[in-house]
Motif scaffolding. Structure first.
Motif, short mmCIF file in Angstrom:
data_model
loop_
_atom_site.label_atom_id
_atom_site.label_comp_id
_atom_site.label_asym_id
_atom_site.label_seq_id
_atom_site.Cartn_x
_atom_site.Cartn_y
_atom_site.Cartn_z
N ALA A 107 0.84 -1.21 0.00
CA ALA A 107 0.00 0.00 0.00
C ALA A 107 0.87 1.26 0.00
N HIS A 108 1.95 1.23 0.77
CA HIS A 108 2.88 2.37 0.80
C HIS A 108 3.53 2.57 -0.56
N LYS A 109 3.91 1.47 -1.19
CA LYS A 109 4.55 1.57 -2.51
C LYS A 109 3.57 2.11 -3.54
N ALA A 110 2.31 1.70 -3.46
CA ALA A 110 1.30 2.23 -4.39
C ALA A 110 1.21 3.74 -4.26
N HIS A 111 1.24 4.23 -3.03
CA HIS A 111 1.18 5.67 -2.81
C HIS A 111 2.44 6.37 -3.34
N GLU A 112 3.60 5.78 -3.09
CA GLU A 112 4.87 6.38 -3.48
C GLU A 112 5.03 6.47 -5.00
N GLU A 113 4.38 5.56 -5.74
CA GLU A 113 4.57 5.51 -7.19
C GLU A 113 3.58 6.38 -7.96
N GLN A 114 2.73 7.09 -7.25
CA GLN A 114 1.75 7.94 -7.93
C GLN A 114 2.44 9.00 -8.78
N GLY A 115 1.98 9.15 -10.01
CA GLY A 115 2.45 10.24 -10.87
C GLY A 115 3.75 10.00 -11.61
N HIS A 116 4.39 8.87 -11.40
CA HIS A 116 5.68 8.65 -12.07
C HIS A 116 5.51 8.50 -13.59
N ASP A 117 4.39 7.94 -14.02
CA ASP A 117 4.14 7.84 -15.45
C ASP A 117 3.98 9.21 -16.09
N ARG A 118 3.47 10.16 -15.29
CA ARG A 118 3.29 11.51 -15.81
C ARG A 118 4.63 12.22 -16.04
N LEU A 119 5.64 11.81 -15.27
CA LEU A 119 6.98 12.38 -15.50
C LEU A 119 7.49 11.99 -16.88
N ALA A 120 7.25 10.76 -17.27
CA ALA A 120 7.66 10.32 -18.61
C ALA A 120 6.92 11.10 -19.69
N LEU A 121 5.63 11.34 -19.46
CA LEU A 121 4.85 12.13 -20.42
C LEU A 121 5.39 13.55 -20.52
N LEU A 122 5.72 14.14 -19.39
CA LEU A 122 6.30 15.49 -19.40
C LEU A 122 7.60 15.53 -20.18
N ASP A 123 8.43 14.51 -19.99
CA ASP A 123 9.72 14.47 -20.69
C ASP A 123 9.50 14.38 -22.20
N ILE A 124 8.56 13.54 -22.62
CA ILE A 124 8.29 13.40 -24.06
C ILE A 124 7.77 14.70 -24.64
N GLN A 125 6.85 15.33 -23.91
CA GLN A 125 6.30 16.59 -24.43
C GLN A 125 7.36 17.69 -24.44
N SER A 126 8.27 17.66 -23.50
CA SER A 126 9.34 18.66 -23.48
C SER A 126 10.20 18.58 -24.73
N LEU A 263 4.39 18.22 -32.00
CA LEU A 263 3.41 19.22 -31.61
C LEU A 263 3.50 20.42 -32.54
N GLU A 264 2.35 21.02 -32.80
CA GLU A 264 2.34 22.24 -33.59
C GLU A 264 2.96 23.38 -32.79
N THR A 265 2.63 23.40 -31.51
CA THR A 265 3.18 24.42 -30.62
C THR A 265 3.63 23.75 -29.33
N ARG A 266 4.50 24.41 -28.58
CA ARG A 266 4.98 23.88 -27.30
C ARG A 266 3.99 24.20 -26.21
N GLU A 267 3.00 23.31 -26.01
CA GLU A 267 2.03 23.52 -24.97
C GLU A 267 2.57 22.95 -23.66
N VAL A 268 2.11 23.46 -22.57
CA VAL A 268 2.53 22.97 -21.26
C VAL A 268 1.56 21.91 -20.79
N LEU A 269 2.07 20.78 -20.42
CA LEU A 269 1.26 19.69 -19.92
C LEU A 269 1.00 19.90 -18.44
N THR A 270 -0.26 19.95 -18.04
CA THR A 270 -0.62 20.13 -16.63
C THR A 270 -0.51 18.80 -15.92
#
Length: 273
Positions: A107-126, A263-270
């Motif tokens: 359960a602790h690990k599930a909480h700790e891993e939240q949002g890590h996939d979004r970091l990869a998405l941010l890197d790709i969009q960057s 991307l057509e433009t550099r949008e910021v991923l929320t």
């Protein structure tokens, strides 16, 4: 990736009075607990090293390019996207089996891993690409194979194998040093930050603490459970290292896919991280 595990030799106290010492002296109890963690670390790390020796002799991955870095980020996304859900499922399964320490760990690990996939998405969009479209188009087979192993380890009658999977993946991440991150950054344009996910899953991120937490839990388990975790470490590492010898998508094919996803433009991923 080079594995540099250090062996620590510690003499164990005489077993004759072990139970008496452990029950009567808190300091001696701490020594025994520490020794058990060290022995567990050596056991699990040897399984990982053994898998590396069995698979890495002819490993020649292609040179890293910006396109191949996006391929690796797509793999990171697929590997991290389901972690939270799978660990929550593991926690429930451990709880139903009455294995409360493992349930709390999961359960602790599930909480700790939240949002890590979004970091990869941010890197790709960057890097100027539609991140969601990229991870839909690029599905690295090695990442899917590892995800399948992880899923099966959770969805069995005894999910103890997921402990070995998590330990192995995070132990390998610890071998990613600052120098490697700098090498990745060197092949990218200077104004682009596309190593968020890598930094999180390296010696600079949370995986260092996660490895220690997993070792402490594993050290308290039965000999049979530790054996099952060790087998899972070997199987996970074997699959991971075997994938480094796979037939890689060519640079031309990769670039053809990515050209359609700019991307057509550099949008910021929320992102909530």
């Amino acid at each position: 990736m080079n594995l540099l595990f250090r062996s620590t030799n510690i003499d164990k106290p005489n077993n004759t009075n072990e139970s008496t010492l452990k029950s009567n002296n808190p300091f001696i109890q701490l020594i025994f607990d520490t020794d058990q963690v060290l022995q567990t670390r050596k056991l699990l790390d040897r399984a990982i090293v053994s898998a590396a020796k069995d698979t890495l002799s002819n490993c020649k991955p292609p040179a890293l390019t910006p396109s191949r870095w996006i391929w690796q980020l797509a793999a990171s996304y697929h590997l991290t996207h389901s972690t939270e859900v799978l660990m929550e499922e593991a926690a429930g399964r451990f709880a139903r089996l009455g294995r409360w320490s493992l349930a709390q760990w999961a359960a602790h690990k599930a909480h700790e891993e939240q949002g890590h996939d979004r970091l990869a998405l941010l890197d790709i969009q960057s890097m100027g690409y539609d991140a969601q479209a990229v991870v839909k188009a690029l599905v690295p087979p090695n990442a899917i194979a590892l995800l399948d192993l992880f899923t099966r380890s959770v969805q069995t009658a005894d999910p103890i194998g997921c402990v070995g999977y998590c330990y192995t993946m995070e132990r390998l991440a610890m071998n990613i040093k600052a120098e490697h991150i700098q090498l990745v950054e060197a092949i990218l344009p200077s104004h682009i930050d596309a190593t968020r996910c890598l930094r999180m899953h390296s010696c600079l991120g949370s995986d260092v603490n996660h490895v220690e937490e997993t070792l402490k839990i594993a050290a308290t388990l039965t000999s049979e459970e530790r054996t099952n975790i060790t087998v899972a470490c070997y199987e996970t590492a074997l699959l991971y290292f075997s994938s480094l010898n796979e037939n890689y998508i060519s640079e031309v094919e990769l670039q053809q896919v990515l050209n359609q996803l700019k991307l057509e433009t550099r949008e910021v991923l929320t992102v909530d991280c």
